[in-house]
Design a protein around this motif. Sequence first.
Motif, PDB file in Angstrom:
ATOM      1  N   ILE A  80      -0.608   3.991 -32.067  1.00 18.83           N
ATOM      2  CA  ILE A  80      -0.934   5.405 -31.892  1.00 18.83           C
ATOM      3  C   ILE A  80      -2.425   5.608 -32.161  1.00 18.83           C
ATOM      4  O   ILE A  80      -3.099   6.359 -31.453  1.00 18.83           O
ATOM      5  N   GLY A  81      -2.950   4.916 -33.160  1.00 20.07           N
ATOM      6  CA  GLY A  81      -4.389   4.960 -33.417  1.00 20.07           C
ATOM      7  C   GLY A  81      -5.195   4.465 -32.230  1.00 20.07           C
ATOM      8  O   GLY A  81      -6.245   5.037 -31.888  1.00 20.07           O
ATOM      9  N   LYS A  82      -4.706   3.417 -31.567  1.00 18.61           N
ATOM     10  CA  LYS A  82      -5.382   2.910 -30.366  1.00 18.61           C
ATOM     11  C   LYS A  82      -5.341   3.945 -29.250  1.00 18.61           C
ATOM     12  O   LYS A  82      -6.299   4.085 -28.485  1.00 18.61           O
ATOM     13  N   MET A  83      -4.226   4.692 -29.173  1.00 19.47           N
ATOM     14  CA  MET A  83      -4.132   5.746 -28.164  1.00 19.47           C
ATOM     15  C   MET A  83      -5.198   6.806 -28.409  1.00 19.47           C
ATOM     16  O   MET A  83      -5.882   7.241 -27.471  1.00 19.47           O
ATOM     17  N   VAL A  84      -5.333   7.220 -29.662  1.00 23.96           N
ATOM     18  CA  VAL A  84      -6.336   8.241 -30.002  1.00 23.96           C
ATOM     19  C   VAL A  84      -7.724   7.744 -29.625  1.00 23.96           C
ATOM     20  O   VAL A  84      -8.525   8.486 -29.046  1.00 23.96           O
ATOM     21  N   LYS A  85      -7.989   6.484 -29.927  1.00 26.99           N
ATOM     22  CA  LYS A  85      -9.295   5.892 -29.589  1.00 26.99           C
ATOM     23  C   LYS A  85      -9.566   5.994 -28.081  1.00 26.99           C
ATOM     24  O   LYS A  85     -10.653   6.398 -27.660  1.00 26.99           O
ATOM     25  N   VAL A  86      -8.573   5.655 -27.283  1.00 26.70           N
ATOM     26  CA  VAL A  86      -8.714   5.694 -25.824  1.00 26.70           C
ATOM     27  C   VAL A  86      -8.867   7.137 -25.333  1.00 26.70           C
ATOM     28  O   VAL A  86      -9.680   7.425 -24.448  1.00 26.70           O
ATOM     29  N   ILE A  87      -8.108   8.051 -25.930  1.00 25.75           N
ATOM     30  CA  ILE A  87      -8.127   9.449 -25.506  1.00 25.75           C
ATOM     31  C   ILE A  87      -9.465  10.120 -25.819  1.00 25.75           C
ATOM     32  O   ILE A  87      -9.986  10.900 -25.015  1.00 25.75           O
ATOM     33  N   LEU A  88     -10.052   9.817 -26.973  1.00 29.01           N
ATOM     34  CA  LEU A  88     -11.298  10.476 -27.377  1.00 29.01           C
ATOM     35  C   LEU A  88     -12.552   9.837 -26.771  1.00 29.01           C
ATOM     36  O   LEU A  88     -13.598  10.483 -26.687  1.00 29.01           O
ATOM     37  N   LYS A  89     -12.442   8.601 -26.320  1.00 27.01           N
ATOM     38  CA  LYS A  89     -13.614   7.888 -25.795  1.00 27.01           C
ATOM     39  C   LYS A  89     -14.325   8.615 -24.648  1.00 27.01           C
ATOM     40  O   LYS A  89     -15.550   8.724 -24.665  1.00 27.01           O
ATOM     41  N   PRO A  90     -13.620   9.148 -23.640  1.00 23.42           N
ATOM     42  CA  PRO A  90     -14.338   9.827 -22.555  1.00 23.42           C
ATOM     43  C   PRO A  90     -15.150  11.041 -23.015  1.00 23.42           C
ATOM     44  O   PRO A  90     -16.091  11.457 -22.350  1.00 23.42           O
ATOM     45  N   PHE A  91     -14.794  11.591 -24.166  1.00 26.40           N
ATOM     46  CA  PHE A  91     -15.500  12.754 -24.705  1.00 26.40           C
ATOM     47  C   PHE A  91     -16.675  12.339 -25.589  1.00 26.40           C
ATOM     48  O   PHE A  91     -17.315  13.174 -26.212  1.00 26.40           O
ATOM     49  N   GLY A  92     -16.932  11.029 -25.633  1.00 27.76           N
ATOM     50  CA  GLY A  92     -18.070  10.502 -26.382  1.00 27.76           C
ATOM     51  C   GLY A  92     -17.782  10.195 -27.835  1.00 27.76           C
ATOM     52  O   GLY A  92     -18.679   9.819 -28.583  1.00 27.76           O
ATOM     53  N   TYR A  93     -16.528  10.318 -28.254  1.00 30.46           N
ATOM     54  CA  TYR A  93     -16.165  10.080 -29.654  1.00 30.46           C
ATOM     55  C   TYR A  93     -15.671   8.645 -29.839  1.00 30.46           C
ATOM     56  O   TYR A  93     -14.732   8.206 -29.177  1.00 30.46           O
ATOM     57  N   LEU A  94     -16.348   7.948 -30.743  1.00 29.63           N
ATOM     58  CA  LEU A  94     -16.022   6.559 -31.049  1.00 29.63           C
ATOM     59  C   LEU A  94     -15.619   6.456 -32.516  1.00 29.63           C
ATOM     60  O   LEU A  94     -16.055   7.256 -33.352  1.00 29.63           O
ATOM     61  N   PRO A  95     -14.785   5.453 -32.857  1.00 25.71           N
ATOM     62  CA  PRO A  95     -14.357   5.303 -34.253  1.00 25.71           C
ATOM     63  C   PRO A  95     -15.554   5.214 -35.189  1.00 25.71           C
ATOM     64  O   PRO A  95     -16.544   4.535 -34.893  1.00 25.71           O
TER      65      PRO A  95
END
Length: 132
Positions: A80-95
């Motif tokens: 689920i954490g990996k999903m969040v990472k993928v979902i937020l990436k296009p918006f410029g948000y990285l871990p």
Amino acid sequence: MKATYNDFILSDPFCKNFENNVCYQKIFDFLSQNTIIYEMIRASKKDLPALQACSPELESFCKDFSSSEFQFDDATKQNIGKMVKVILKPFGYLPYKEMKIPEELNYQFKNAMSYSLSGEITAKLVIICEEV
């Protein structure tokens, strides 16, 4: 463009195992709702874990899954954490960093990543207010 479930599948060789996982697809779709993305970004801007913004709702959503199809184990929480990472990436948000989620806000998630606006922006979330 928002991330798709296929983006999640392709994000990590291990995720190929979930290509036909209906529960994971539903979780991804839940997390990909504009309102959820907005709340995860808001949490990130406050230096809070992104999942903190929706963990109670997500946990409630997952209660409808059959226990034979879905387990809230450590591997599932990591995915689920990996999903969040993928979902937020296009918006410029990285871990950015791993943080604790307050116990009173969740049951399943103890830690989650906070995100910083430090990547390439390829999508934006637009809020439109209209008179009714």
